[in-house]
Scaffold this motif. Sequence first.
Motif, PDB file in Angstrom:
ATOM      1  N   ILE A 355       0.843  -1.186   0.000  1.00 17.33           N
ATOM      2  CA  ILE A 355       0.000   0.000   0.000  1.00 17.33           C
ATOM      3  C   ILE A 355       0.890   1.252   0.000  1.00 17.33           C
ATOM      4  CG2 ILE A 355      -1.892  -1.143   1.242  1.00 17.33           C
ATOM      5  CD1 ILE A 355      -0.965   0.394   3.777  1.00 17.33           C
ATOM      6  N   VAL A 356       0.286   2.391  -0.312  1.00 10.72           N
ATOM      7  CA  VAL A 356       0.965   3.681  -0.146  1.00 10.72           C
ATOM      8  C   VAL A 356       0.018   4.609   0.607  1.00 10.72           C
ATOM      9  CG1 VAL A 356       2.473   3.558  -2.147  1.00 10.72           C
ATOM     10  CG2 VAL A 356       0.169   4.461  -2.426  1.00 10.72           C
ATOM     11  N   SER A 357       0.576   5.508   1.392  1.00  7.34           N
ATOM     12  CA  SER A 357      -0.244   6.453   2.148  1.00  7.34           C
ATOM     13  C   SER A 357      -0.144   7.835   1.532  1.00  7.34           C
ATOM     14  CB  SER A 357       0.208   6.499   3.611  1.00  7.34           C
ATOM     15  OG  SER A 357       1.560   6.900   3.703  1.00  7.34           O
ATOM     16  N   SER A 358      -1.187   8.612   1.695  1.00  9.14           N
ATOM     17  CA  SER A 358      -1.210   9.999   1.231  1.00  9.14           C
ATOM     18  C   SER A 358      -2.174  10.761   2.127  1.00  9.14           C
ATOM     19  CB  SER A 358      -1.686  10.064  -0.225  1.00  9.14           C
ATOM     20  OG  SER A 358      -3.037   9.641  -0.321  1.00  9.14           O
ATOM     21  N   ALA A 360      -5.004  11.680   1.458  1.00  8.57           N
ATOM     22  CA  ALA A 360      -6.379  11.195   1.253  1.00  8.57           C
ATOM     23  C   ALA A 360      -6.629   9.842   1.917  1.00  8.57           C
ATOM     24  CB  ALA A 360      -6.680  11.106  -0.227  1.00  8.57           C
ATOM     25  N   GLY A 361      -5.565   9.193   2.393  1.00 12.70           N
ATOM     26  CA  GLY A 361      -5.731   7.895   3.047  1.00 12.70           C
ATOM     27  C   GLY A 361      -4.721   6.875   2.551  1.00 12.70           C
ATOM     28  N   TYR A 362      -5.147   5.611   2.501  1.00 16.56           N
ATOM     29  CA  TYR A 362      -4.270   4.508   2.098  1.00 16.56           C
ATOM     30  C   TYR A 362      -4.795   3.889   0.807  1.00 16.56           C
ATOM     31  CZ  TYR A 362      -2.365   4.908   6.802  1.00 16.56           C
ATOM     32  OH  TYR A 362      -1.767   5.386   7.945  1.00 16.56           O
ATOM     33  N   THR A 363      -3.861   3.574  -0.100  1.00 19.64           N
ATOM     34  CA  THR A 363      -4.239   3.016  -1.401  1.00 19.64           C
ATOM     35  C   THR A 363      -3.538   1.684  -1.617  1.00 19.64           C
ATOM     36  OG1 THR A 363      -4.433   5.259  -2.313  1.00 19.64           O
ATOM     37  CG2 THR A 363      -4.313   3.441  -3.891  1.00 19.64           C
ATOM     38  N   ARG A 364      -4.302   0.687  -1.988  1.00 22.42           N
ATOM     39  CA  ARG A 364      -3.732  -0.633  -2.276  1.00 22.42           C
ATOM     40  C   ARG A 364      -3.095  -0.618  -3.656  1.00 22.42           C
ATOM     41  NH1 ARG A 364      -7.097  -6.329  -1.652  1.00 22.42           N
ATOM     42  NH2 ARG A 364      -5.386  -7.757  -2.200  1.00 22.42           N
ATOM     43  N   LEU A 365      -1.926  -1.228  -3.769  1.00 26.67           N
ATOM     44  CA  LEU A 365      -1.221  -1.281  -5.045  1.00 26.67           C
ATOM     45  C   LEU A 365      -1.545  -2.572  -5.777  1.00 26.67           C
ATOM     46  CD1 LEU A 365       2.254   0.060  -3.879  1.00 26.67           C
ATOM     47  CD2 LEU A 365       0.448   1.321  -5.045  1.00 26.67           C
ATOM     48  N   ALA A 366      -1.602  -2.476  -7.086  1.00 27.04           N
ATOM     49  CA  ALA A 366      -1.869  -3.660  -7.896  1.00 27.04           C
ATOM     50  C   ALA A 366      -0.722  -4.652  -7.731  1.00 27.04           C
ATOM     51  CB  ALA A 366      -2.006  -3.271  -9.360  1.00 27.04           C
ATOM     52  N   PRO A 367      -1.018  -5.961  -7.656  1.00 26.25           N
ATOM     53  CA  PRO A 367       0.051  -6.961  -7.488  1.00 26.25           C
ATOM     54  C   PRO A 367       0.935  -7.050  -8.719  1.00 26.25           C
ATOM     55  CG  PRO A 367      -2.088  -8.014  -7.888  1.00 26.25           C
ATOM     56  CD  PRO A 367      -2.361  -6.546  -7.710  1.00 26.25           C
TER      57      PRO A 367
END
Length: 367
Positions: A355-358, A360-367
Amino acid sequence: MIVSIYHVLKYAPSCPPKIIKKLGENYTLNELCSLSFFELQERGLSTPAIHYLQQQNWPEVSEDMEWAKLPHHYLINFNDPDYPPLLKEIPDPPLLLYGIGQKELLFTPQIAIVGTRKPTANGRETARQFASALARMGLTITSGLAAGIDGASHEGALQVKGKTIAILGNGLLHYYPSTHRTLQCQIEKYGLLLSEFSPKEKPRAAYFPKRNRIISGLSVATLVVEAATRSGSLITARLASEQGRDVFAIPGSIHNPEARGCHALIKQGAKLIETVDDILEEIRPLLQRQFDLSLTVFAEEEKKAEAIKLEKNLMIILEQIDYAPTSLEVLIERCAGMKESLFSSLMQLELAGYIVSSGAGYTRLAP
């Protein structure tokens, strides 16, 4: 180093590139200087350009020649054997290139990765991941050193000790943007900086759209990662299409304004890209034909085998995070029974690259 027609007439007033190109293809500089005023007029040169040529005292040219004597500094004119062949194919190729770094990269297969200057955290990480994966396979990553997607693409290539070329919209004596000074120095050392503007030329707004044709012209294909509907990267995509090169685009959330440019490209015929394999499927025949380069397509089973196995509690939290930003408040609500360990788990997932944080919140990364 021999002074060329392209170099001298670059600084001549009122001298269009088409005239310079035609003269450079038919005359040496000495032959051109030996012609009379009227003969030069007949060949398309304006009066100011003729006066400049005939004075045979060209301080700007001398300055450039001194600059090119520095280690790993280059001047490459259109007739030079070091001029990249793919770039010669475009309708309006630059007639003189200034370079610092490894000029042999001009003869390697390149893919352009471009996009918005204001990416989401997910977009930035996507650019970095694609650049790293493609660089590992032997492709050179070419971009424009701009803030956002461009910078992330260069970083992704350098992180895996891959090859990268930065095309600047200013002279090579300037660091622009200033936030990329360190990155520009890294590319100078491990990759190649390239510009059609003389070393002292400062950045100007009109120069950046102009340099985009070089980014696409050097590359076998252009990948757009996040772009608004009026993004400069769409200019690069349009130029790539006009140059007969493939255009790829990565889709994003319908709620993300920085994805709308990519969606527009896909509607217009750009190939929708979800994985690196999608790109390789398209460019493999061209690379084998033009560069004798074979690329390895990773099977899904191999990818899964390489993935780090997550503990059960981390996997549960990961499944609650969307591929678009998920706010902390939403995560606390979704993971109500794991509230005490949520923050440490989120940190572990980010460090592991899931994941990455920003803001706006947390975003899951594509595998």
